[in-house]
Scaffold this active site. Structure first.
Site, PDB file in Angstrom:
ATOM      1  N   THR A 114       0.983  -1.036  -0.148  1.00 28.44           N
ATOM      2  CA  THR A 114       0.043  -0.177  -0.080  1.00 28.44           C
ATOM      3  C   THR A 114       0.521   1.919  -0.130  1.00 28.44           C
ATOM      4  O   THR A 114       1.981   1.523   0.330  1.00 28.44           O
ATOM      5  CB  THR A 114      -0.833   0.047   1.644  1.00 28.44           C
ATOM      6  OG1 THR A 114      -1.668  -0.610   1.227  1.00 28.44           O
ATOM      7  CG2 THR A 114      -1.823   0.969   1.607  1.00 28.44           C
ATOM      8  N   ARG A 118     -13.798  -7.931  -0.336  1.00 27.82           N
ATOM      9  CA  ARG A 118     -13.130  -7.442   0.870  1.00 27.82           C
ATOM     10  C   ARG A 118     -13.030  -5.990   0.984  1.00 27.82           C
ATOM     11  O   ARG A 118     -11.906  -5.185  -0.468  1.00 27.82           O
ATOM     12  CB  ARG A 118     -12.165  -8.441   1.226  1.00 27.82           C
ATOM     13  CG  ARG A 118     -11.132  -8.073   2.496  1.00 27.82           C
ATOM     14  CD  ARG A 118     -10.015  -7.690   1.850  1.00 27.82           C
ATOM     15  NE  ARG A 118      -8.724  -7.380   3.933  1.00 27.82           N
ATOM     16  CZ  ARG A 118      -8.325  -6.686   3.588  1.00 27.82           C
ATOM     17  NH1 ARG A 118      -8.051  -6.166   2.282  1.00 27.82           N
ATOM     18  NH2 ARG A 118      -7.681  -6.518   4.330  1.00 27.82           N
ATOM     19  N   GLY A 173     -10.313  -3.186   3.125  1.00 22.91           N
ATOM     20  CA  GLY A 173      -9.130  -3.178   3.957  1.00 22.91           C
ATOM     21  C   GLY A 173      -9.628  -1.662   4.573  1.00 22.91           C
ATOM     22  O   GLY A 173     -10.059  -0.737   5.244  1.00 22.91           O
TER      23      GLY A 173
HETATM   24  N1  ASP Z   1      -3.770  -2.592   4.491  1.00 23.89           N
HETATM   25  C1  ASP Z   1      -3.558  -2.682   2.995  1.00 23.89           C
HETATM   26  C2  ASP Z   1      -4.998  -3.360   3.582  1.00 23.89           C
HETATM   27  O1  ASP Z   1      -5.400  -4.280   4.167  1.00 23.89           O
HETATM   28  C3  ASP Z   1      -2.970  -3.453   2.649  1.00 23.89           C
HETATM   29  C4  ASP Z   1      -1.687  -2.934   2.804  1.00 23.89           C
HETATM   30  O2  ASP Z   1      -1.287  -2.195   3.827  1.00 23.89           O
HETATM   31  O3  ASP Z   1      -0.290  -3.340   2.126  1.00 23.89           O
HETATM   32  O4  ASP Z   1      -5.758  -3.633   2.040  1.00 23.89           O
END
Ligand code: ASP
Length: 311
Positions: A176, A204, A206
């Protein structure tokens, strides 16, 4: 002229020196450098923290190296569903999108939600319809296709795992991207963008697009952008908790970030990290994983860029 500062991340996880070739390491550092300079340029010219954070995140979304925009990971059914959020610390206004497809720069769409709609969070097809009404640039499935990411999906499908970016057999990396900024007028802002998790199902979503979980900004305290295993960051209300510890308990930025990342998240098994900036221009880059792609720049001081714990 007031102080100004910017920090960015490109994900955290089991990133060790042995897992990256010198060429790959250089490519990541160059991409971070390019993004931080783009955001810094906005601040240097007196631009807003919001514009700077959006600009830096947009650069990272355009890079295939990170799990956001162009480099987004695949869902279980071989698609790309992206999440993004942006928040202004001065007005507490925010905009976010979840599970959007075919949007070249989800962070731009999140900004439009904040500025051109009466809502905070738009999801799925409705968000794409809003994007069309705002003339937001779309991109084809080919634009998002990447062989390496596709192989990740095939591996994840085979093992039945829902994995985080580049996870190599249970080793986890979170790709991310995010930015936090303080502008010369003393305003802070945060922006975060992601493709989520490889092999994710059931639409889903996040922590990234959830205000207070993955993204938060408040001029009373700080601006925060998170990366890590989203489910834990949602349960910890991580970004808001950093702000709360400062506001209600009088913690310094460093203390608040350490408490959330090294104690609260760690205690529930939440791998990852966050970046934060306060209105004094202090920057904290905190993570409980092996590494985090990160960079920061305060005023015209030297740019700091790092990947591993020991840099
Ligand atoms: N926090 C992000 C998620 O769970 C993933 C990431 O940080 O790469 O969607």
């Amino acid at each position: 002229m007031g102080k100004y500062a910017i920090a960015i991340h490109g994900g955290a996880g089991t990133i060790s020196k042995s897992s990256l070739t010198p060429e790959k390491e250089k490519a990541f550092k160059d991409a971070l450098e390019q993004a931080i300079m783009a955001g810094h340029g906005v601040l240097q010219q007196g631009g807003s923290a919001l514009d700077a954070a959006e600009m830096a995140v947009m650069q990272l979304e355009n890079s295939p190296l990170f799990n956001a925009g162009k480099g987004s990971v695949f869902t279980n059914d071989g698609k790309h569903e992206m999440d993004a959020a942006i928040m202004c610390g001065k007005t507490l206004e925010a905009g976010a999108v979840a599970g959007v497809r075919h949007i070249k720069n989800p962070i731009k769409l999140a900004r439009k939600v904040k500025e051109e709609s009466e809502y905070v969070l738009l999801a799925g097809q409705g968000a794409v319809e809003f994007a069309l009404s705002q003339h937001i640039e779309l991109a084809s499935a080919e634009y998002f296709f990447d062989d390496y990411r596709y192989q990740q999906l095939l591996d994840a499908r085979e093992s039945g795992e829902v994995s985080l970016d580049h996870s190599e057999k249970k080793k986890q990396k979170f790709g991310t991207v995010g930015a936090v900024a303080l502008d010369v007028n003393g305003n802070v802002a945060a922006a975060t963008s992601t493709g989520g998790m490889t092999n994710k199902k059931y639409s889903r979503v996040g922590d990234t697009p959830l205000i207070g979980a993955g993204t938060y900004a408040n001029n009373k305290t700080c601006a925060v952008s998170c990366t890590g295993h989203g489910e834990f960051f949602i349960r910890a209300v991580a970004a808001y908790d950093v702000s709360c510890l400062m506001e209600y308990k009088g913690y310094t930025l460093q203390q608040a970030c350490d408490e959330v990342v090294l104690t609260k998240l760690q205690d529930i098994g939440g791998d990852g990290g966050l970046i934060a900036v306060n209105t004094d221009g202090e920057v904290v880059l905190s993570f409980n994983s092996d590494g985090m792609y990160r960079a920061s720049k305060v005023n015209d001081e030297e740019t700091f860029t790092a990947i591993y714990k020991e840099h």
